[in-house]
Structure formats: C-alpha cells, structure tokens
Design a protein around this motif. Sequence first.
Motif, PDB file in Angstrom:
ATOM      1  N   GLU A 324       9.722   4.872  15.483  1.00 16.80           N
ATOM      2  CA  GLU A 324       8.571   5.755  15.298  1.00 16.80           C
ATOM      3  C   GLU A 324       8.623   6.878  16.328  1.00 16.80           C
ATOM      4  O   GLU A 324       8.751   6.633  17.510  1.00 16.80           O
ATOM      5  N   ARG A 374      15.217  25.085  20.682  1.00 12.59           N
ATOM      6  CA  ARG A 374      14.046  25.423  21.476  1.00 12.59           C
ATOM      7  C   ARG A 374      12.824  24.574  21.125  1.00 12.59           C
ATOM      8  O   ARG A 374      11.905  24.444  21.922  1.00 12.59           O
ATOM      9  N   ALA A 375      12.810  24.003  19.918  1.00 15.61           N
ATOM     10  CA  ALA A 375      11.611  23.292  19.466  1.00 15.61           C
ATOM     11  C   ALA A 375      11.324  22.069  20.334  1.00 15.61           C
ATOM     12  O   ALA A 375      12.226  21.329  20.705  1.00 15.61           O
ATOM     13  N   ALA A 399      10.322  16.219  19.754  1.00 17.40           N
ATOM     14  CA  ALA A 399      11.788  16.278  19.716  1.00 17.40           C
ATOM     15  C   ALA A 399      12.379  16.063  21.101  1.00 17.40           C
ATOM     16  O   ALA A 399      13.582  15.971  21.252  1.00 17.40           O
ATOM     17  N   LYS A 403       6.909  13.900  28.734  1.00 20.05           N
ATOM     18  CA  LYS A 403       6.881  14.095  30.180  1.00 20.05           C
ATOM     19  C   LYS A 403       7.628  15.370  30.585  1.00 20.05           C
ATOM     20  O   LYS A 403       7.199  16.097  31.473  1.00 20.05           O
ATOM     21  N   SER A 423      14.441  30.356  34.553  1.00 19.49           N
ATOM     22  CA  SER A 423      14.388  29.063  33.871  1.00 19.49           C
ATOM     23  C   SER A 423      15.493  28.151  34.402  1.00 19.49           C
ATOM     24  O   SER A 423      15.295  26.973  34.704  1.00 19.49           O
ATOM     25  N   GLN A 427      15.274  24.585  36.599  1.00 16.86           N
ATOM     26  CA  GLN A 427      15.952  23.354  36.159  1.00 16.86           C
ATOM     27  C   GLN A 427      16.853  22.829  37.264  1.00 16.86           C
ATOM     28  O   GLN A 427      16.879  21.643  37.578  1.00 16.86           O
ATOM     29  N   GLY A 430      15.710  20.717  40.222  1.00 18.92           N
ATOM     30  CA  GLY A 430      15.597  19.268  40.085  1.00 18.92           C
ATOM     31  C   GLY A 430      14.217  18.711  40.386  1.00 18.92           C
ATOM     32  O   GLY A 430      14.065  17.517  40.604  1.00 18.92           O
TER      33      GLY A 430
ATOM     34  N   LEU B 146      21.335  32.497  26.669  1.00 20.09           N
ATOM     35  CA  LEU B 146      21.353  31.133  27.177  1.00 20.09           C
ATOM     36  C   LEU B 146      21.147  30.156  26.015  1.00 20.09           C
ATOM     37  O   LEU B 146      20.102  30.176  25.369  1.00 20.09           O
ATOM     38  N   PRO B 149      20.083  25.305  29.130  1.00 18.22           N
ATOM     39  CA  PRO B 149      19.983  25.438  30.580  1.00 18.22           C
ATOM     40  C   PRO B 149      20.768  24.309  31.262  1.00 18.22           C
ATOM     41  O   PRO B 149      21.236  23.381  30.603  1.00 18.22           O
ATOM     42  N   VAL B 150      20.917  24.414  32.555  1.00 22.19           N
ATOM     43  CA  VAL B 150      21.537  23.335  33.312  1.00 22.19           C
ATOM     44  C   VAL B 150      20.621  22.100  33.241  1.00 22.19           C
ATOM     45  O   VAL B 150      19.417  22.235  32.989  1.00 22.19           O
ATOM     46  N   ARG B 151      21.200  20.907  33.398  1.00 17.95           N
ATOM     47  CA  ARG B 151      20.442  19.645  33.407  1.00 17.95           C
ATOM     48  C   ARG B 151      19.710  19.371  32.102  1.00 17.95           C
ATOM     49  O   ARG B 151      18.583  18.873  32.092  1.00 17.95           O
ATOM     50  N   ARG B 155      21.568  17.042  22.642  1.00 18.87           N
ATOM     51  CA  ARG B 155      21.153  16.371  21.401  1.00 18.87           C
ATOM     52  C   ARG B 155      22.033  16.867  20.238  1.00 18.87           C
ATOM     53  O   ARG B 155      22.733  17.872  20.384  1.00 18.87           O
ATOM     54  N   GLN B 157      21.309  18.573  17.579  1.00 18.64           N
ATOM     55  CA  GLN B 157      21.052  19.970  17.213  1.00 18.64           C
ATOM     56  C   GLN B 157      21.624  20.942  18.240  1.00 18.64           C
ATOM     57  O   GLN B 157      22.003  22.068  17.909  1.00 18.64           O
ATOM     58  N   LEU B 319      19.878  11.966  37.394  1.00 16.49           N
ATOM     59  CA  LEU B 319      18.851  13.015  37.514  1.00 16.49           C
ATOM     60  C   LEU B 319      17.734  12.838  36.499  1.00 16.49           C
ATOM     61  O   LEU B 319      17.097  13.801  36.070  1.00 16.49           O
ATOM     62  N   GLU B 324      10.178   4.907  30.810  1.00 10.57           N
ATOM     63  CA  GLU B 324       8.996   4.080  31.053  1.00 10.57           C
ATOM     64  C   GLU B 324       8.938   2.954  30.035  1.00 10.57           C
ATOM     65  O   GLU B 324       9.006   3.195  28.840  1.00 10.57           O
TER      66      GLU B 324
END
Lengths: 643, 643
Positions: A324, A374-375, A399, A403, A423, A427, A430, B146, B149-151, B155, B157, B319, B324
Amino acid sequence: MAKKRNLYLTSVPLSRALEEYVIQMAEVLNQREIQWVDVGDSLGKMTAEPVFARISAPHYNAAAMDGIAIDAAKTYGASETTPVQLQQNSDFVMVNTGAPLPDAFDAVIMIEDVVEVDEETVEIRSAATPWQHVRPVGEDIVKGELILPVRHLIRPQDMGALLSGGVTQVPVFRKIRVGLIPTGSEITAMTDPLPPGKIIESNSRMFKGLIETYGGETITYPVVKDEPRLLEAAVLRGVAENDLLVINAGSSAGTKDFTVDVLRELGSVMFHGIAIKPGKPAILAQVKGKPVVGIPGYPVSAYVVFEQIVKPLVYHYRLLPPPEPEMVEAVLARRVVSSLKHEEHIRIKLGQVSGRWIATPLSRGAGVTMSLVRADGMLTVPQEVEGYEKSTVVPIRLARPLKEIQNTLVSIGSHDLVMDLLSNELQAGGKGVALSSAHAGSMGGLMALKQGECHMAPIHLLDETTGRYNDAMAARYFPGKKMVLIKLVKRSQGLILPRGNLKKITGIADLTREDVTMVNRQKGAGTRILLDYYLKRDSIDPLKVKGYHREMTTHMAVAVAVGSGGADCGMGVASAAASMELDFLHLDWEDYDLLCEESTLELTAVQELLKIIRGDAFQKQVAAMGGYDLSQAGELVYLNQAT
Amino acid sequence: MAKKRNLYLTSVPLSRALEEYVIQMAEVLNQREIQWVDVGDSLGKMTAEPVFARISAPHYNAAAMDGIAIDAAKTYGASETTPVQLQQNSDFVMVNTGAPLPDAFDAVIMIEDVVEVDEETVEIRSAATPWQHVRPVGEDIVKGELILPVRHLIRPQDMGALLSGGVTQVPVFRKIRVGLIPTGSEITAMTDPLPPGKIIESNSRMFKGLIETYGGETITYPVVKDEPRLLEAAVLRGVAENDLLVINAGSSAGTKDFTVDVLRELGSVMFHGIAIKPGKPAILAQVKGKPVVGIPGYPVSAYVVFEQIVKPLVYHYRLLPPPEPEMVEAVLARRVVSSLKHEEHIRIKLGQVSGRWIATPLSRGAGVTMSLVRADGMLTVPQEVEGYEKSTVVPIRLARPLKEIQNTLVSIGSHDLVMDLLSNELQAGGKGVALSSAHAGSMGGLMALKQGECHMAPIHLLDETTGRYNDAMAARYFPGKKMVLIKLVKRSQGLILPRGNLKKITGIADLTREDVTMVNRQKGAGTRILLDYYLKRDSIDPLKVKGYHREMTTHMAVAVAVGSGGADCGMGVASAAASMELDFLHLDWEDYDLLCEESTLELTAVQELLKIIRGDAFQKQVAAMGGYDLSQAGELVYLNQAT
C-alpha cells in the motif's frame, strides 16, 4: 497519402479491464514453478511448501552456563554449614556454555557458585536441582517441528532458524520472469552524436527497475524494428521464455502501430484502449495462453500503465497484495480539470508550508520524463470526477518518503542555474534539507507566495517607475506584510546568440529584421517583462517581432532553441549562453533575489540555505559560471517594517 | 580448574555507547568510495555527485502527432470557405509521432484535420499556428539541466530520465562492505549426523540477510577456531577488506572468549558490555581505524545487537535514516518484569481479538531462534522502566506487515501436530488467513480465552467427576456465556517409549521403578492432568516418580527427550511417538477440540478453518500420522445455550 491506420481504440474502465484480464489469465499466472534453493539464497523468497526441522536444536543436552557438570543427586543436602565436596572427572567435569552434558550428569552449577578446594576438588554450598542450567535437546527447535509454513516470505531470522533445524535447502516459488520487447525503428542505444529522429531506448531500463521493485526479474530483448514479421518472431520467443510479456510502444493507433494486429494474429486481444490518462492505448492480450501487455511509448504513459496494470499482475503471481502506497492529504494549489472519458493520473509536487501540505500539479505532458523524476506523488482523478477546484483537499500517493519531502524548501518563481547549485549544495550538506524549485516566472512566484503555496519566490522584477529591482514590486504586492528579500546575485541579461553571431545582431532593434526569428519567454517571467520594457521604450511593435509568441519556460530552453538553430536569438542570462557555448550580447544587470515572509527566516532549512549562500563553496561555483555579481549575496532587505 | 576468565563486563547504556562510537568512527564511515556504474545497474544506489543532462530530449524538434509537417505561414487565412491547398514534399511531408520536423517546417497538422484531394495534394480548412503539435528541442530535458541532485536514491523513473538525457553511467556510492567472521571450535557446517557438541553455523546467514536488508553487502570468512593467533590474522584481513567488521561469538566473559583481548592488542576496545538484554556482551572496537563489532553467539542476542548497533552504523554510512518500523499499540496479555540494569527487547506475538491488539510475550531465552521466527514484533522496555503490568497498553515494533497479522487467528492452549497441519492448510488456501498457535497447555488456553487474548483454545480436559472431555470443564469455566466446541480429533494418549522398549515398561505402575526416569509435561497441560489423574487413581506418590519435575512444553519435546536417551518414558500422543519412530503404549482416547465464543464463528477466518477441518485434504493427512480418530471432526457443540 494512402496508409492504413488502426481504428479508434475502445476505452474500458481500468478496474473492469484488469479484473477480467486477471480472471482470464489466472490459470497461467497461478502455475508457479517450484525451485529448491540454498537457504543462503532464499532471502525474500516465498516458501512453496511447509518446511520442517530435520534435526533438533540443540541436538544434545548442552550446558547453558560456564561451570561444572554434575549429577544433581550428589549435591542433595548441601548448604553453607554442610558443604559437599566433589572430585574432578568422577563427580564433575568443567564445561563451557554450549558444551555437551556428559551422559552421567544431569545439571550444571555456575562457576561463580563453585569453591575451589584444590586442583582436583571443589566444594558446593547449595543443592542443585536436576536439569538446572541445561539446554535440553530441542529447547529451541524440535526435530519434525514446522519451522516455516507454506507461502511464507523468508526473512533473515528465518534463514538462521532453518539452518539451526538442519535444513540447507528450501522449496520456494521461482520469481516471475517478465520479457521486455522494445519496438520501433527510431529506437536506438545511446550514440554520440545521436542522429535526428533517433530516440534513446530508455523505457526498458525503467521497466526493468520497476519489475525488480515489484519482486520479479526481466529479460530485455533487442529492439524490434517496425516490421510485423520481426515482431511476430520476437513475441513467440518472448512468450515461450517468460511468464508475462511486455511490448513497449506500437500500442497506439498510429500508422506504424501494428502490434495489436500481430497479437490478434498470434493469440487474442482482450482489451485495446483503457480509460486511463496517460496510458490509454494499452493492450491486454494473450499469446499461447501467456499474458502479453502492450505499453505506450511515451515514458509517463508507460510508467502509469506499469503501475496500474503490470504491477497488479506481478503481485498476483507473487501471491501478495501490492504494497500500500504511503498517502498524504494535501491542498490543491491549482484547479484540476479532467475528462469523464478516463481516470487520470497527475504528477504532483508537494511542499509543507505553514503546516499545510500543498499539492502543485506538474506538467501533464506524457512525454515529460522529468515530471516523473520531480514528482513527489500522484493524484488520481477517478473517471466519474470532472476535476477538483483549487484548495480542495485531495489524497496524494507518495513517490518518495514523506520525511524527505517534509524537509524540502519549496521555491516557486523565476528560474536560474544558481537555484540548481543551491539545491545541490543543500543536499551535499547532508542535513536532510532539500530545495525544490518550480519554474513559474517571477510573477507566478509572487502569486504562489501570496497563496501560501511556497516558502520563497526567486524573482527579478523591474519596477518601471523607479528603475529598481524587486523591493518596490514586492512591497506593493504584499502591502503591510513583513517580508524579506534574501539578496542572491546580480546577473547579466541580454541576447543569447548563435556561435559566431553570423546574422550580426547588435541590439533589440534587430529583432524586427525580416531574417531574424527570436524565441521568447512565457508571460510573467521577469525576462519577458524586461523585453517588453525594452520594446516599449524603443517603440517597437511586438507583432513585428518574429517568434515573439513562441514561449519557453527557462533560460536553458531558450539557449537550447538558439543553439539547435530553432531560433536566431532570445533574451536570457549570460550563464545560460555560456553553458551552451553560445554568443551573448549584454544588455543590463538585474537583481535576482529570494523573497519570503520574515517568519520563514526562522526555519532551520532557511538558516542552512543562508549559510550556503554566504559560503565560499557556492560563491566560487557561481563565479565560475560567469555573468554573475555576488557582492550582495546573503544580505537581507526587510520590507514593510513598521517605522 | 585454573583457567583465566575475563573480568566482568561493564554495562553502558545503548544510546550513549552508540552515539560515542559513531562519533569516534565517523571519519572512517564517512570515507565513501565513489563508483561509476551503468545506469541499468544503478537502481537503489545513491548519487555521489549531481548528474546533468548531456543532451536534450527531444534533441530535435519532433512531431507530437501523426499528420503533416508544414510551414504555418502557408496556412494563414485558411477556413471552411477559403481552404488552402498544399503540395506533397514542397509544402508538406507526412510525419508520424516522434519524427523529426524538417528544417523548412514549423508546425504539424493532425491527420484528422487533413483532407486528401489527390495523391499529391491536401486541403487545409483552418490556419495552423507556428509550433503547434511540435515537441521542441528540450521540451522534456534541456542539455546541461540537473537531472538528479547529489545524494539521491535512484528509482526506476530516474533511470529512464538519465538515459533520455544521454547519461549512460552515474557516479554512486559503493555499498558498504561488511565482513563476517564466525568463531568457535564448536561451530561447523551442516553434516549428517551432526556430532554432539557441534553447532551449525547459522548466524552468518542471518547476518548476511540482515545486511542485505539494510542495503549493504557482505563477505563471510571461514569459521575461526578458538585460537588467538588465528583470530588475529582473520581480523587483520577483515579490516583490510571491509568497511565494517563483525565477529560473531567470543564476546562474552567465558573462558574461551579471548576476542576482546585480541581486539585490544590489535586496536582499541571502546565498549565491552552494553546495557541491553539480550545482547549484553557486545564489543565495540576499532582496528586500524575500522569499526569492529563483537556479537554474542546466541541467535536472539545476535539479532538484537544487529538491529540495535550494526543497523545504525550501516545507515550512517548510507547517509539515510534507518527506516522507521511500523508500530502498533497493544494490550499486554501478561505482566512483564525487566531489570533496571538494562534495556530489554522482548519478542511479542500479536493477535487482534474483538478489535483490540493483544501482545503476548514469547520465550525470553536468548537461544530460542524460533521465538524470532514466531514473533510478530518486539517490545522495548527502557532501562529506567522496571516492567509493565498486565493490560498496560505498550508500543510494539512490527516484524511483519500488520495486514498479515490482522488476518491471523490466535490460538492459545494445548499443542498437537494437527494444529501445525491446520496452520499450513490455511496458508495454502491463499485466502490471506493464517493461524498462530501458542503452546500454554489446556488450562493456559482456557485462561487466555477468558481474558480475550485469543480467538480459540485447543483443549483436552478430563472432568474427573463425569469422565467426559472438554464440554463440562468449558461450561463450568465460562458460566452463562455462549460457547462452542469445534470438535477436532480423538487422539491416542499413552506412554512414549524408546525404540524396542528395553526396560519393558508396561504401565503407569512402572514409573516408580528405580531404573526408570520419566519426563513430564508442564502444569496446566491436559496430558499432565491426565497423568496426575492416573497417579491419584492408582495411589502413586508423585515424589516416588523420578523425573516427575522435569517439564517439557510439547509432545514433540517429550518424544525428543525419550528418543535422545534423556528419559526412559513420558506421557504423550501416539503421533509424536510415531513421528520420532519410537514405541508407544496406548492408555486412553481423549477429545482434542477447539473452544471459542459462539460469536467467533462469524469470523471469515473461522469459516475457512471449518471448511479445512471438514475437508478431505486435512483429514487424509491426519489419518496418515496414525493415532487419531476423525469421526466427529468439524461438528459443533454449543455450550451454555438458554433453554
């Protein structure tokens, strides 16, 4: 002109098509092959039969403590006042934890309770009970006991238990094997340079990744050219070697789309045309009893058909419900209109602003792969719903983890390469903080900020009356509200020109030349406003400017249009021209700043952002791009402060 | 008797030990190696650098529709009354979706809007606008943009977008490499038969599975015998070849546990002894700057140390925050007592009974691997908490999906092999329904049922006054409550005897013989009650029966004790004797039934269970085991019905 075209597709609701298809294919999908695999290779696989212990664990009576093994009867009556002495070997032996209990003994006394008398003799001051500190045979696993039932997904702890129970091989269901056939004469592997009309074969890799995520494995076949006999051969091989076959592209109703005819000839087509958008031309068929799914070529359509149709088929084979998806309720930032003809899947960018989740629909073009990247999630508009009004609360299928999205600064407004750098630096820091930039132009950014849809708006807005950038416009747009401009860069604006500037364009006046075609930015973009300011100042009629109505949404897109010969010039920033190695005619310096509410400064993420803007690493990278002035970077200008 | 033993371990709170250890190891853990991998192999890996598009997508202006490519200017003024005619090749060319737009053309007209005049000529009845139905260069991806991004965790897509942007290789962080060194002269691979004192090497496979689950990879080294020089060599090799080294066993304070000495000699030991149970003897050390973790040998201790210490280290390297765990609030079925000396991790069986989640603590023995297999989750009792009263609501960390547990019938009571068969048949039915059996004896089952901790209790309880099984006792235990007995089997109870019955045991009276030692069942077990009934009937003093106080919790455990020579006889069912190929002395037939509340019959899962009990497949399997009578199987006996 005489080419045969497919008839219009039918359009069946997704749920009905899928349900009927699964029923028809159930017999084949339920024929799962059983494999015996080493326990070490069984992680994540499903038991095809119950597994019983072959031996007990422990398989001998074992000491559960370091100490001495004894016959408990010999210690009866022992106490502080009436200690019992025992002789090594005859009355006791030393044992470590895990050691076998010799046959003559039935208990263990902990070493801490043993008093040494001499090298051979110990004294015991309390009676032992039979079987104390002993792990009896089968305490953990009893021979013949069920370790794992059938249809159990094997976890690491199960692997340990299987080995402890003497089981070295387990019967599991073989993974579903999905064959992937890319089709189309225009499809090719990456070459450098790539000839016009050729498209890089990218969908099969995405499909392979998706199938792996679903828990299956793939065979990717060579690209099949647009030739029915070749496709026939590929399909027959594919159904022979796989449990499920996927044919990519050739599923719409175009002139070269004969996939459906080939499938009709070799087997039968249950559905051609499903009421989903994107993804309508999907084909659900069978050949030699095996399910064959035809997937549209556009990457976003392909993705949606995979998630909506292929995924449930794979999970049916796996005997598991599809996982799910994580959901979140979000407020729509824009009105969404959808047709009653289909269920629509809309890519969504999410941001948490002032505690509310804001959902901004992304490009709906089926060809825009980057919208999938981007989504943050997807919104499904059911077939019977015509859309949602702005500010409606809608459920979003995530997607990526909530968090991650939660710690994302949402920026909507003008585009500049420095936003990509920011951006990236965030990233790389860290701290779990990210920056998401949507490109809506400076005016679009102001509106989004006003409506609480973003944390900040990157803007470069010239106030024609004062000739000042940003502060006056922002103050006017947010009357009485405490706002802050985070000064970022001054950048060089001008005309991006082809390498060598063969048409010798030297200024705005050249835009009206018969042999010059420009490419423009979209309405509301700061660069568009600047161009209009110049045209007005020089009394040039926009209708006289060829290409004025062709709009791009980023500087880079303008540079690409000029670089590829699609236009002779376009307004944009120096850095975009430089990155494409194009010529550039400087016209003006403008301020490109981040506007936000004063309270937004308190966010940890914004504090991180300020550190980066003021830091060396970022400033050096920007300077290296050329065309930027960083003298004010990181300064704060407070607007609308009570005096 | 003179062997050197380690000093007592220290005992540091887990959170403090982990925090300090991570700080000390951070520099090494943060040295992540960058690898360039093919996009096709990048799924789930993290970008080590930002990735920019090498080409635009599309990289040419492409038709977005099937139709004709034209110069829009030539259609100006076209309308129904003033159509415009165009000539093939000079004025238009046919294009399919995706085809390149020839240089002279700037728009596409859909085939549906084109009227064929002759083979060479078409007619257009409305003006085209420039760039209509054209996908301009870079519409999806702009060269230099871009992509990731880094880190960023890659996926499916993202893989598609990378390839579309002309990127074939990506820089990613190499997976963490964890070396696994099993130690102990008693540890061996599976052999048949396994000699006493030898233990199967099972932990390394569990560790490998856990590390894979955390997203790392492992090297498992050969077992190191108890010899410090051998361990030294293995450790030096292990730290050279890995990012993190795990040594299994040799971490407690036993005589053969010199691991800590070896680590002190080669590097330094930060912590030896962590305040967690199970898992206290863990070692946190460094050798040559690399982290080395010593893990206790008992599988449950090892599992807890892995989850609590190794997992955070791996995720630090990755990283990423550790995922959870899914949590559920549950009512404790029993009081739990824990010491202030440590944080305790208790395995929990969950069941949803009448809408409440009930948490039943499982065996707390560190050696009971099966408790990890059976556990649905874990309860953590913090160090500063002394335990929880029965019925306290506590948070449980799930070990399998809640949905799976939700459809599980919870059975607590007497054990019989037919319960394993039932469980298996339910799983095989594929209805998503499962059966979980906890063994607490018949009386334990009655109590659990009364307290709403289970759906049903398997019982075989003789009422001494009536000589009847189950119905009288159940009615008395649940006065006035509508209950149902699901009749299951009659089974043969008697004495399980060694093969050949060399001691010629012929009845209960032989239990008092000097040369006969029995093994008993736990208090509350129906079989124990039956034995006590016989002893009382025959006026035999239990104190005269050797082994009377040695208690086993299942029939199979009794059979194993007899089979392994640990006892001369024990009470139990015929099927347990048969499955271990032992002799059996039949004493009586008893009814083994499932007791539940009448309302429980309404649950779908119970209906499924009834179908299986009444079905051929199950009955044939039971009959094949021998010692069962199925004549009443599946009948319902209603108790306490108002008349």
